[in-house]
Every structure is written in structure tokens, then in C-alpha cells.
Write a protein that holds these residues in place. Structure first.
Motif, PDB file in Angstrom:
ATOM      1  N   GLY A  49      52.905  55.177  32.535  1.00 21.59           N
ATOM      2  CA  GLY A  49      52.833  53.919  31.805  1.00 21.59           C
ATOM      3  C   GLY A  49      52.346  52.791  32.685  1.00 21.59           C
ATOM      4  O   GLY A  49      51.496  51.996  32.285  1.00 21.59           O
ATOM      5  N   ALA A  50      52.875  52.717  33.902  1.00 23.76           N
ATOM      6  CA  ALA A  50      52.452  51.659  34.815  1.00 23.76           C
ATOM      7  C   ALA A  50      50.993  51.826  35.207  1.00 23.76           C
ATOM      8  O   ALA A  50      50.278  50.846  35.409  1.00 23.76           O
ATOM      9  CB  ALA A  50      53.338  51.670  36.063  1.00 23.76           C
ATOM     10  N   ALA A  51      50.540  53.072  35.300  1.00 19.41           N
ATOM     11  CA  ALA A  51      49.177  53.327  35.742  1.00 19.41           C
ATOM     12  C   ALA A  51      48.130  52.937  34.720  1.00 19.41           C
ATOM     13  O   ALA A  51      46.973  52.734  35.063  1.00 19.41           O
ATOM     14  CB  ALA A  51      49.011  54.807  36.088  1.00 19.41           C
ATOM     15  N   ILE A  52      48.523  52.815  33.452  1.00 16.53           N
ATOM     16  CA  ILE A  52      47.535  52.482  32.433  1.00 16.53           C
ATOM     17  C   ILE A  52      46.873  51.148  32.726  1.00 16.53           C
ATOM     18  O   ILE A  52      45.694  50.941  32.453  1.00 16.53           O
ATOM     19  CB  ILE A  52      48.178  52.482  31.030  1.00 16.53           C
ATOM     20  CG1 ILE A  52      48.519  53.923  30.637  1.00 16.53           C
ATOM     21  CG2 ILE A  52      47.267  51.870  29.997  1.00 16.53           C
ATOM     22  CD1 ILE A  52      49.164  54.048  29.298  1.00 16.53           C
ATOM     23  N   GLY A  53      47.608  50.204  33.291  1.00 13.72           N
ATOM     24  CA  GLY A  53      47.025  48.908  33.623  1.00 13.72           C
ATOM     25  C   GLY A  53      45.830  49.045  34.533  1.00 13.72           C
ATOM     26  O   GLY A  53      44.865  48.288  34.442  1.00 13.72           O
ATOM     27  N   ILE A  54      45.881  50.061  35.445  1.00 11.32           N
ATOM     28  CA  ILE A  54      44.746  50.310  36.327  1.00 11.32           C
ATOM     29  C   ILE A  54      43.702  51.142  35.605  1.00 11.32           C
ATOM     30  O   ILE A  54      42.510  50.885  35.694  1.00 11.32           O
ATOM     31  CB  ILE A  54      45.217  51.044  37.600  1.00 11.32           C
ATOM     32  CG1 ILE A  54      46.197  50.155  38.378  1.00 11.32           C
ATOM     33  CG2 ILE A  54      44.045  51.428  38.481  1.00 11.32           C
ATOM     34  CD1 ILE A  54      46.791  50.806  39.597  1.00 11.32           C
ATOM     35  N   ALA A  55      44.154  52.144  34.851  1.00  9.22           N
ATOM     36  CA  ALA A  55      43.234  53.085  34.229  1.00  9.22           C
ATOM     37  C   ALA A  55      42.318  52.433  33.214  1.00  9.22           C
ATOM     38  O   ALA A  55      41.234  52.932  32.946  1.00  9.22           O
ATOM     39  CB  ALA A  55      44.025  54.210  33.565  1.00  9.22           C
ATOM     40  N   THR A  56      42.731  51.343  32.621  1.00 10.28           N
ATOM     41  CA  THR A  56      41.918  50.734  31.569  1.00 10.28           C
ATOM     42  C   THR A  56      41.195  49.471  32.029  1.00 10.28           C
ATOM     43  O   THR A  56      40.657  48.742  31.224  1.00 10.28           O
ATOM     44  CB  THR A  56      42.794  50.390  30.348  1.00 10.28           C
ATOM     45  OG1 THR A  56      43.887  49.574  30.769  1.00 10.28           O
ATOM     46  CG2 THR A  56      43.338  51.653  29.713  1.00 10.28           C
ATOM     47  N   GLY A  57      41.183  49.201  33.335  1.00 10.33           N
ATOM     48  CA  GLY A  57      40.402  48.067  33.825  1.00 10.33           C
ATOM     49  C   GLY A  57      41.244  47.059  34.580  1.00 10.33           C
ATOM     50  O   GLY A  57      42.456  47.019  34.463  1.00 10.33           O
ATOM     51  N   ASP A  58      40.576  46.270  35.406  1.00 13.80           N
ATOM     52  CA  ASP A  58      41.268  45.290  36.229  1.00 13.80           C
ATOM     53  C   ASP A  58      42.079  44.311  35.389  1.00 13.80           C
ATOM     54  O   ASP A  58      41.591  43.722  34.438  1.00 13.80           O
ATOM     55  CB  ASP A  58      40.249  44.509  37.075  1.00 13.80           C
ATOM     56  CG  ASP A  58      39.559  45.403  38.103  1.00 13.80           C
ATOM     57  OD1 ASP A  58      38.455  45.045  38.520  1.00 13.80           O
ATOM     58  OD2 ASP A  58      40.129  46.446  38.461  1.00 13.80           O
ATOM     59  N   ASP A  59      43.343  44.151  35.771  1.00 19.26           N
ATOM     60  CA  ASP A  59      44.216  43.159  35.132  1.00 19.26           C
ATOM     61  C   ASP A  59      44.335  43.365  33.626  1.00 19.26           C
ATOM     62  O   ASP A  59      44.459  42.399  32.878  1.00 19.26           O
ATOM     63  CB  ASP A  59      43.696  41.753  35.408  1.00 19.26           C
ATOM     64  CG  ASP A  59      44.537  41.037  36.458  1.00 19.26           C
ATOM     65  OD1 ASP A  59      44.112  39.975  36.888  1.00 19.26           O
ATOM     66  OD2 ASP A  59      45.601  41.545  36.833  1.00 19.26           O
ATOM     67  N   SER A  60      44.302  44.605  33.167  1.00 20.67           N
ATOM     68  CA  SER A  60      44.304  44.837  31.732  1.00 20.67           C
ATOM     69  C   SER A  60      45.518  44.228  31.045  1.00 20.67           C
ATOM     70  O   SER A  60      45.389  43.595  30.003  1.00 20.67           O
ATOM     71  CB  SER A  60      44.268  46.341  31.447  1.00 20.67           C
ATOM     72  OG  SER A  60      44.361  46.591  30.071  1.00 20.67           O
ATOM     73  N   ARG A  61      46.690  44.438  31.613  1.00 22.88           N
ATOM     74  CA  ARG A  61      47.886  43.863  30.995  1.00 22.88           C
ATOM     75  C   ARG A  61      47.792  42.353  30.938  1.00 22.88           C
ATOM     76  O   ARG A  61      48.113  41.743  29.918  1.00 22.88           O
ATOM     77  CB  ARG A  61      49.139  44.249  31.790  1.00 22.88           C
ATOM     78  CG  ARG A  61      49.653  45.633  31.527  1.00 22.88           C
ATOM     79  CD  ARG A  61      50.979  45.845  32.223  1.00 22.88           C
ATOM     80  NE  ARG A  61      51.464  47.196  32.015  1.00 22.88           N
ATOM     81  CZ  ARG A  61      52.584  47.658  32.534  1.00 22.88           C
ATOM     82  NH1 ARG A  61      53.328  46.879  33.300  1.00 22.88           N
ATOM     83  NH2 ARG A  61      52.975  48.900  32.298  1.00 22.88           N
ATOM     84  N   GLU A  62      47.366  41.754  32.030  1.00 18.83           N
ATOM     85  CA  GLU A  62      47.300  40.294  32.066  1.00 18.83           C
ATOM     86  C   GLU A  62      46.276  39.758  31.075  1.00 18.83           C
ATOM     87  O   GLU A  62      46.495  38.720  30.444  1.00 18.83           O
ATOM     88  CB  GLU A  62      46.974  39.816  33.482  1.00 18.83           C
ATOM     89  CG  GLU A  62      48.052  40.127  34.512  1.00 18.83           C
ATOM     90  CD  GLU A  62      49.421  39.656  34.056  1.00 18.83           C
ATOM     91  OE1 GLU A  62      49.530  38.505  33.590  1.00 18.83           O
ATOM     92  OE2 GLU A  62      50.382  40.441  34.147  1.00 18.83           O
ATOM     93  N   ARG A  63      45.169  40.454  30.935  1.00 15.28           N
ATOM     94  CA  ARG A  63      44.155  39.989  29.981  1.00 15.28           C
ATOM     95  C   ARG A  63      44.676  40.066  28.556  1.00 15.28           C
ATOM     96  O   ARG A  63      44.434  39.175  27.748  1.00 15.28           O
ATOM     97  CB  ARG A  63      42.871  40.813  30.129  1.00 15.28           C
ATOM     98  CG  ARG A  63      42.068  40.431  31.362  1.00 15.28           C
ATOM     99  CD  ARG A  63      40.702  41.091  31.387  1.00 15.28           C
ATOM    100  NE  ARG A  63      40.797  42.506  31.707  1.00 15.28           N
ATOM    101  CZ  ARG A  63      40.640  43.479  30.835  1.00 15.28           C
ATOM    102  NH1 ARG A  63      40.405  43.202  29.564  1.00 15.28           N
ATOM    103  NH2 ARG A  63      40.726  44.744  31.202  1.00 15.28           N
ATOM    104  N   ARG A  64      45.405  41.146  28.242  1.00 17.35           N
ATOM    105  CA  ARG A  64      45.964  41.267  26.896  1.00 17.35           C
ATOM    106  C   ARG A  64      47.054  40.225  26.658  1.00 17.35           C
ATOM    107  O   ARG A  64      47.166  39.666  25.575  1.00 17.35           O
ATOM    108  CB  ARG A  64      46.503  42.681  26.676  1.00 17.35           C
ATOM    109  CG  ARG A  64      45.401  43.688  26.381  1.00 17.35           C
ATOM    110  CD  ARG A  64      45.967  45.059  26.094  1.00 17.35           C
ATOM    111  NE  ARG A  64      46.529  45.659  27.287  1.00 17.35           N
ATOM    112  CZ  ARG A  64      47.675  46.329  27.329  1.00 17.35           C
ATOM    113  NH1 ARG A  64      48.406  46.443  26.241  1.00 17.35           N
ATOM    114  NH2 ARG A  64      48.102  46.864  28.445  1.00 17.35           N
ATOM    115  N   LYS A  65      47.839  39.977  27.696  1.00 15.53           N
ATOM    116  CA  LYS A  65      48.873  38.942  27.569  1.00 15.53           C
ATOM    117  C   LYS A  65      48.241  37.586  27.265  1.00 15.53           C
ATOM    118  O   LYS A  65      48.685  36.856  26.371  1.00 15.53           O
ATOM    119  CB  LYS A  65      49.695  38.857  28.855  1.00 15.53           C
ATOM    120  CG  LYS A  65      50.684  39.988  29.048  1.00 15.53           C
ATOM    121  CD  LYS A  65      51.463  39.807  30.353  1.00 15.53           C
ATOM    122  CE  LYS A  65      52.469  40.930  30.554  1.00 15.53           C
ATOM    123  NZ  LYS A  65      53.228  40.758  31.821  1.00 15.53           N
TER     124      LYS A  65
END
Length: 226
Positions: A49-65
Motif C-alpha cells: 500500500g505504501a509503495a503505490i505512492g511511488i509506483a504511480t508517479g512522484d508525489d502521487s498521494r500529495e497530488r491527489r490530496k
């Protein structure tokens, strides 16, 4: 893409070993014994789960937030984060009792493990018709708790080639994500990734083990303020 995952996984291995030791209890919600293997699965789920942020692109979680906050969904802060996830966890456990889907808490993140025997047919990325009701129950909670990011990870057993399994795991994650969207969950909240056969939670030399490894995991991450 996989190369970017390895530092995170390597760093997590010592924590994984610690978390496994001495963990055998009975899950009060499913009635199942939580053996070392189940604990291993939960820990690996957290890594994935934590790795998905890396697997889907730089700062993915932050961009979605940022996108969600920009769309008017306020972020959580301070003690509100834990309380919000506590309530969401209780409702998910209630909705999913007896379905075969487990709910694991890792800090303020929730991991839903959806095993292959209830999600997909063998070698297929098409959702089983009898799994719709389970996903509908998940959707009810996700819509109520909209301050949550959803990371969908697909996994396979080791049957077949590595490349084929990678793509199959991606297709399975995408199938779950598209169904959630079709039921009203905002696409901006969702990220998907496939991990192929890389993170088994059981022995691939047995049919029971392979079935356990064919799974989709949903990691629910609280939407927090910057």
C-alpha cells in the motif's frame, strides 16, 4: 517502475520480521485464527500500500490530496485523523463481517484484503458477479468517509510468466477501481498498481497458497491537511 519500489521494500523488511514474531490470535470479527502467515500478509499489504505512492508517479498521494482539497473536500488534522479512521474501521468491519474480506489497521491506514476465491475467476480480471455485493458494501462506507484516499493493489500467484502476471495484477486492480467509480466513488481518490507475483502471502507450491496470493488489496489513507 519496479526498480523504484525496492528501496522502500528493503527498508521495511526488518520491521516485517519484528511484526511477525509471536503473533497468533483469533480475529474477533471473522472468527479466523490470525497465524504468523496472516500477520505476514498484513505486513506485506502495508508495504504494498505504501509503495503505490511511488509506483504511480512522484508525489502521487500529495497530488491527489491537493486535487481533492482544491475541489472543496477539507483535509483532516491532529487528533481528528485517528478518530475519523477509527469510525471508518468500525463501519467497514461491520459491513464486511462474514464476507471473507479482512480489515487490517496499520497506523492511520486501513488495508482491505480481498482474496482471489471471492474476487476473480482463475486467470481472469473480470469481477465475479457474487462479489458485487461485497464491493457495494465497501462503497457505502467509502462514500460516507470521503476524506480518504484509496489505493488499489493487484497481486497474483506465481503460475505463468512474470510479465503476464504483472499485467494481470494491473488489470485486476483496475477492474476493482472502475467498479468503485461506477458506484459513485470519485476517481480523484483512487490510484491503482499491480505487483504481479512479487509479494506472496502464502506458499505458491500449494493450491491453497496460490489462491491466497491471488488477491486485491485496498489501502485507505486519510486525507490530511498540508
Amino acid at each position: 517502475m519496479k526498480q523504484r519500489l525496492r528501496p522502500l521494500v528493503a527498508a521495511a523488511v526488518p520491521l516485517l520480521a519484528i511484526s511477525i514474531a509471536g503473533c497468533t490470535t483469533t480475529d474477533p470479527y471473522t472468527g479466523e485464527e490470525r497465524t504468523a502467515r496472516a500477520t505476514t500478509g498484513a505486513a506485506i499489504g502495508a508495504i504494498a500500500g505504501a509503495a503505490i505512492g511511488i509506483a504511480t508517479g512522484d508525489d502521487s498521494r500529495e497530488r491527489r490530496k491537493r486535487a481533492l482539497i482544491g475541489a472543496g473536500i477539507g483535509g483532516l488534522s491532529g487528533g481528528a485523523v485517528g478518530a475519523y479512521m477509527d469510525r471508518q474501521e468500525r463501519e467497514l468491519r461491520e459491513q464486511l463481517r462474514g464476507t471473507g474480506v479482512s480489515v487490517t489497521r496499520q497506523g492511520n491506514e486501513l488495508i482491505l484484503n480481498m482474496p482471489g476465491n471471492i474476487t476473480f475467476g482463475f486467470d481472469s480480471a473480470d469481477l465475479r458477479a457474487d462479489f458485487y455485493e461485497v464491493l457495494n458494501s465497501v462503497t457505502l462506507v467509502l462514500e460516507e468517509y470521503e476524506k480518504t484516499l484509496i489505493e488499489v493493489a493487484g497481486h497474483t500467484d506465481s503460475t505463468g510468466s512474470t510479465a503476464y502476471n504483472q499485467r494481470l495484477s494491473e488489470r485486476r486492480a483496475e477492474s476493482v477501481a472502475r467498479y468503485l467509480e461506477s458506484q459513485g466513488v470519485r476517481s480523484r481518490r483512487i490510484a491503482t498498481a499491480g505487483f504481479g507475483e512479487e509479494y506472496p502471502i502464502a506458499d505458491n507450491s500449494t493450491e491453497q497458497g496460490r489462491q491466497a496470493n491471488r488477491r486485491v488489496e485496498l489501502t485507505l489513507v486519510p486525507l490530511t491537511e498540508e
